[in-house]
Scaffold this motif. Structure first.
Motif, PDB file in Angstrom:
ATOM      1  N   LYS A   6       1.049  -1.053   0.296  1.00 31.83           N
ATOM      2  CA  LYS A   6       0.225  -0.153  -0.015  1.00 31.83           C
ATOM      3  C   LYS A   6       1.297   1.153  -0.034  1.00 31.83           C
ATOM      4  O   LYS A   6       1.670   1.207   0.732  1.00 31.83           O
ATOM      5  CB  LYS A   6      -0.965  -0.357   1.329  1.00 31.83           C
ATOM      6  CG  LYS A   6      -2.080   1.416   1.632  1.00 31.83           C
ATOM      7  CD  LYS A   6      -3.013   1.503   2.787  1.00 31.83           C
ATOM      8  CE  LYS A   6      -3.170   2.203   2.987  1.00 31.83           C
ATOM      9  NZ  LYS A   6      -3.599   2.992   4.138  1.00 31.83           N
ATOM     10  N   MET A   7       0.720   2.823  -0.948  1.00 30.73           N
ATOM     11  CA  MET A   7       1.777   3.254  -0.818  1.00 30.73           C
ATOM     12  C   MET A   7       0.759   4.116  -0.223  1.00 30.73           C
ATOM     13  O   MET A   7      -0.461   4.755  -0.570  1.00 30.73           O
ATOM     14  CB  MET A   7       1.304   4.188  -2.545  1.00 30.73           C
ATOM     15  CG  MET A   7       2.866   2.809  -3.009  1.00 30.73           C
ATOM     16  SD  MET A   7       4.475   2.426  -2.681  1.00 30.73           S
ATOM     17  CE  MET A   7       4.711   3.823  -2.676  1.00 30.73           C
ATOM     18  N   VAL A   8       0.969   4.348   0.905  1.00 31.11           N
ATOM     19  CA  VAL A   8       0.637   5.998   1.641  1.00 31.11           C
ATOM     20  C   VAL A   8       1.066   7.295   1.347  1.00 31.11           C
ATOM     21  O   VAL A   8       2.536   7.678   1.428  1.00 31.11           O
ATOM     22  CB  VAL A   8       1.522   4.883   3.457  1.00 31.11           C
ATOM     23  CG1 VAL A   8       0.534   6.654   4.419  1.00 31.11           C
ATOM     24  CG2 VAL A   8       0.409   3.836   3.594  1.00 31.11           C
ATOM     25  N   LYS A   9       0.396   8.480   0.911  1.00 37.42           N
ATOM     26  CA  LYS A   9       0.763   9.593   1.083  1.00 37.42           C
ATOM     27  C   LYS A   9       1.003   9.768   2.309  1.00 37.42           C
ATOM     28  O   LYS A   9       0.708  10.102   2.896  1.00 37.42           O
ATOM     29  CB  LYS A   9      -0.027  10.503   0.143  1.00 37.42           C
ATOM     30  CG  LYS A   9      -0.339  10.309  -1.373  1.00 37.42           C
ATOM     31  CD  LYS A   9      -1.849  11.424  -1.768  1.00 37.42           C
ATOM     32  CE  LYS A   9      -2.361  10.783  -3.271  1.00 37.42           C
ATOM     33  NZ  LYS A   9      -3.320  11.198  -3.587  1.00 37.42           N
ATOM     34  N   THR A  10       2.487  11.095   2.487  1.00 35.51           N
ATOM     35  CA  THR A  10       3.026  12.125   3.306  1.00 35.51           C
ATOM     36  C   THR A  10       2.870  13.042   3.031  1.00 35.51           C
ATOM     37  O   THR A  10       4.049  13.698   1.948  1.00 35.51           O
ATOM     38  CB  THR A  10       4.276  11.064   3.728  1.00 35.51           C
ATOM     39  OG1 THR A  10       3.956   9.796   4.112  1.00 35.51           O
ATOM     40  CG2 THR A  10       4.469  11.361   5.060  1.00 35.51           C
ATOM     41  N   ALA A  11       2.541  13.999   3.062  1.00 34.64           N
ATOM     42  CA  ALA A  11       2.724  15.906   3.847  1.00 34.64           C
ATOM     43  C   ALA A  11       3.572  15.710   4.489  1.00 34.64           C
ATOM     44  O   ALA A  11       3.329  16.032   5.977  1.00 34.64           O
ATOM     45  CB  ALA A  11       0.811  15.932   3.555  1.00 34.64           C
ATOM     46  N   LEU A  12       4.031  16.614   3.831  1.00 31.73           N
ATOM     47  CA  LEU A  12       5.444  18.029   4.852  1.00 31.73           C
ATOM     48  C   LEU A  12       4.709  18.801   4.906  1.00 31.73           C
ATOM     49  O   LEU A  12       4.548  19.631   4.039  1.00 31.73           O
ATOM     50  CB  LEU A  12       6.872  17.901   4.464  1.00 31.73           C
ATOM     51  CG  LEU A  12       7.297  18.096   5.081  1.00 31.73           C
ATOM     52  CD1 LEU A  12       8.338  18.452   6.294  1.00 31.73           C
ATOM     53  CD2 LEU A  12       8.559  19.482   3.929  1.00 31.73           C
ATOM     54  N   ILE A  13       4.195  19.221   5.974  1.00 31.92           N
ATOM     55  CA  ILE A  13       3.218  20.758   6.346  1.00 31.92           C
ATOM     56  C   ILE A  13       4.731  21.522   7.277  1.00 31.92           C
ATOM     57  O   ILE A  13       4.910  21.130   8.590  1.00 31.92           O
ATOM     58  CB  ILE A  13       2.419  20.684   6.769  1.00 31.92           C
ATOM     59  CG1 ILE A  13       1.863  19.624   5.506  1.00 31.92           C
ATOM     60  CG2 ILE A  13       1.752  21.799   7.075  1.00 31.92           C
ATOM     61  CD1 ILE A  13      -0.181  19.355   6.144  1.00 31.92           C
ATOM     62  N   THR A  14       4.736  22.692   7.197  1.00 33.68           N
ATOM     63  CA  THR A  14       5.183  24.152   7.578  1.00 33.68           C
ATOM     64  C   THR A  14       4.119  24.595   8.361  1.00 33.68           C
ATOM     65  O   THR A  14       3.525  24.611   8.251  1.00 33.68           O
ATOM     66  CB  THR A  14       6.328  24.022   7.181  1.00 33.68           C
ATOM     67  OG1 THR A  14       5.843  24.762   5.990  1.00 33.68           O
ATOM     68  CG2 THR A  14       7.548  23.658   6.521  1.00 33.68           C
ATOM     69  N   GLY A  15       5.039  24.932   9.848  1.00 31.08           N
ATOM     70  CA  GLY A  15       4.153  25.839  10.543  1.00 31.08           C
ATOM     71  C   GLY A  15       2.868  25.518  10.872  1.00 31.08           C
ATOM     72  O   GLY A  15       1.885  26.021  11.306  1.00 31.08           O
ATOM     73  N   ALA A  39       7.211  22.836  13.252  1.00 34.04           N
ATOM     74  CA  ALA A  39       7.402  24.119  13.554  1.00 34.04           C
ATOM     75  C   ALA A  39       8.285  24.210  14.729  1.00 34.04           C
ATOM     76  O   ALA A  39       9.124  23.085  15.200  1.00 34.04           O
ATOM     77  CB  ALA A  39       5.744  24.048  14.008  1.00 34.04           C
ATOM     78  N   ARG A  40       7.950  25.622  15.258  1.00 35.96           N
ATOM     79  CA  ARG A  40       9.231  25.874  16.560  1.00 35.96           C
ATOM     80  C   ARG A  40       8.732  25.137  18.153  1.00 35.96           C
ATOM     81  O   ARG A  40       8.861  24.785  18.667  1.00 35.96           O
ATOM     82  CB  ARG A  40       9.006  27.551  16.459  1.00 35.96           C
ATOM     83  CG  ARG A  40       9.845  27.829  15.188  1.00 35.96           C
ATOM     84  CD  ARG A  40       9.978  29.725  15.552  1.00 35.96           C
ATOM     85  NE  ARG A  40       8.526  29.941  14.909  1.00 35.96           N
ATOM     86  CZ  ARG A  40       8.564  31.049  14.906  1.00 35.96           C
ATOM     87  NH1 ARG A  40       9.412  31.857  14.944  1.00 35.96           N
ATOM     88  NH2 ARG A  40       6.679  31.474  15.054  1.00 35.96           N
ATOM     89  N   ASN A  41       7.262  25.230  18.332  1.00 34.89           N
ATOM     90  CA  ASN A  41       6.422  25.134  19.080  1.00 34.89           C
ATOM     91  C   ASN A  41       6.378  23.715  19.559  1.00 34.89           C
ATOM     92  O   ASN A  41       5.073  22.740  19.068  1.00 34.89           O
ATOM     93  CB  ASN A  41       5.415  25.334  19.519  1.00 34.89           C
ATOM     94  CG  ASN A  41       4.987  25.525  20.412  1.00 34.89           C
ATOM     95  OD1 ASN A  41       4.828  24.480  21.727  1.00 34.89           O
ATOM     96  ND2 ASN A  41       3.929  26.072  21.451  1.00 34.89           N
ATOM     97  N   GLY A  42       7.251  23.010  20.551  1.00 34.93           N
ATOM     98  CA  GLY A  42       6.859  21.247  20.339  1.00 34.93           C
ATOM     99  C   GLY A  42       6.328  20.283  21.068  1.00 34.93           C
ATOM    100  O   GLY A  42       5.401  19.573  21.093  1.00 34.93           O
ATOM    101  N   ASN A  43       5.935  21.153  21.954  1.00 41.15           N
ATOM    102  CA  ASN A  43       4.658  21.072  23.077  1.00 41.15           C
ATOM    103  C   ASN A  43       3.577  21.285  22.036  1.00 41.15           C
ATOM    104  O   ASN A  43       2.252  20.286  22.386  1.00 41.15           O
ATOM    105  CB  ASN A  43       4.489  21.914  24.314  1.00 41.15           C
ATOM    106  CG  ASN A  43       5.559  21.666  24.948  1.00 41.15           C
ATOM    107  OD1 ASN A  43       6.307  20.798  24.823  1.00 41.15           O
ATOM    108  ND2 ASN A  43       5.700  23.315  25.832  1.00 41.15           N
TER     109      ASN A  43
END
Length: 143
Positions: A6-15, A39-43
């Protein structure tokens, strides 16, 4: 060629800890896409990860990075290559990190790159000094 995976799409999203980035993450997750969030906020990213995984049953990974810092984007890309190389599909096919690169022969789709290059060149030369990239090409070659 392996066709039973199964080919799963993966999206890279910043912010992705809030605003438009968060909404894009929700949209992709609702369509079943796995996510790599930056993003900058790990929590906050940890909270978003829990929300999306429980609500949409997708795999969410996150990277805490400030993309305004020099070389941060390159580091994110290096980490994403490692993530992709660690997937079951990549391991089954024998793909290493270099397979997921635009800098290495075989790690890119040459037809897509040629087509996008022609499309961008055409848009830039026809649009004047401030081209608007509101519409992507109608279709991309299958690689």
């Amino acid at each position: 060629m392996i066709t039973d995976l199964k080919m799963v799409k993966t999206a890279l999203i910043t912010g992705a800890s809030g605003g438009i980035g968060l909404e894009l993450a929700r949209i992709h997750a609702s369509k079943g896409d796995d996510l790599v969030l930056v993003a900058r906020n790990g929590n906050r990213l940890s909270e978003v990860k829990e929300e999306l995984e429980s609500m949409y049953n997708v795999k969410v990974r996150f990277l805490v990075r400030d993309l305004s810092v020099r070389y941060a984007a390159k580091k994110v890309f290096d980490e994403v290559r490692k993530i992709f190389a660690s997937t079951k599909a990549a391991k089954t096919r024998g793909y290493k990190e270099g397979r997921f690169s635009f800098n290495v022969k075989g790690g890119r789709c040459e037809a897509t790159i040629r087509m996008l290059s022609r499309w961008v060149l055409k848009r830039c030369t026809n649009a004047g000094p401030f081209p608007a990239f509101s519409v992507m090409p109608p279709s991309l070659p299958h690689c």
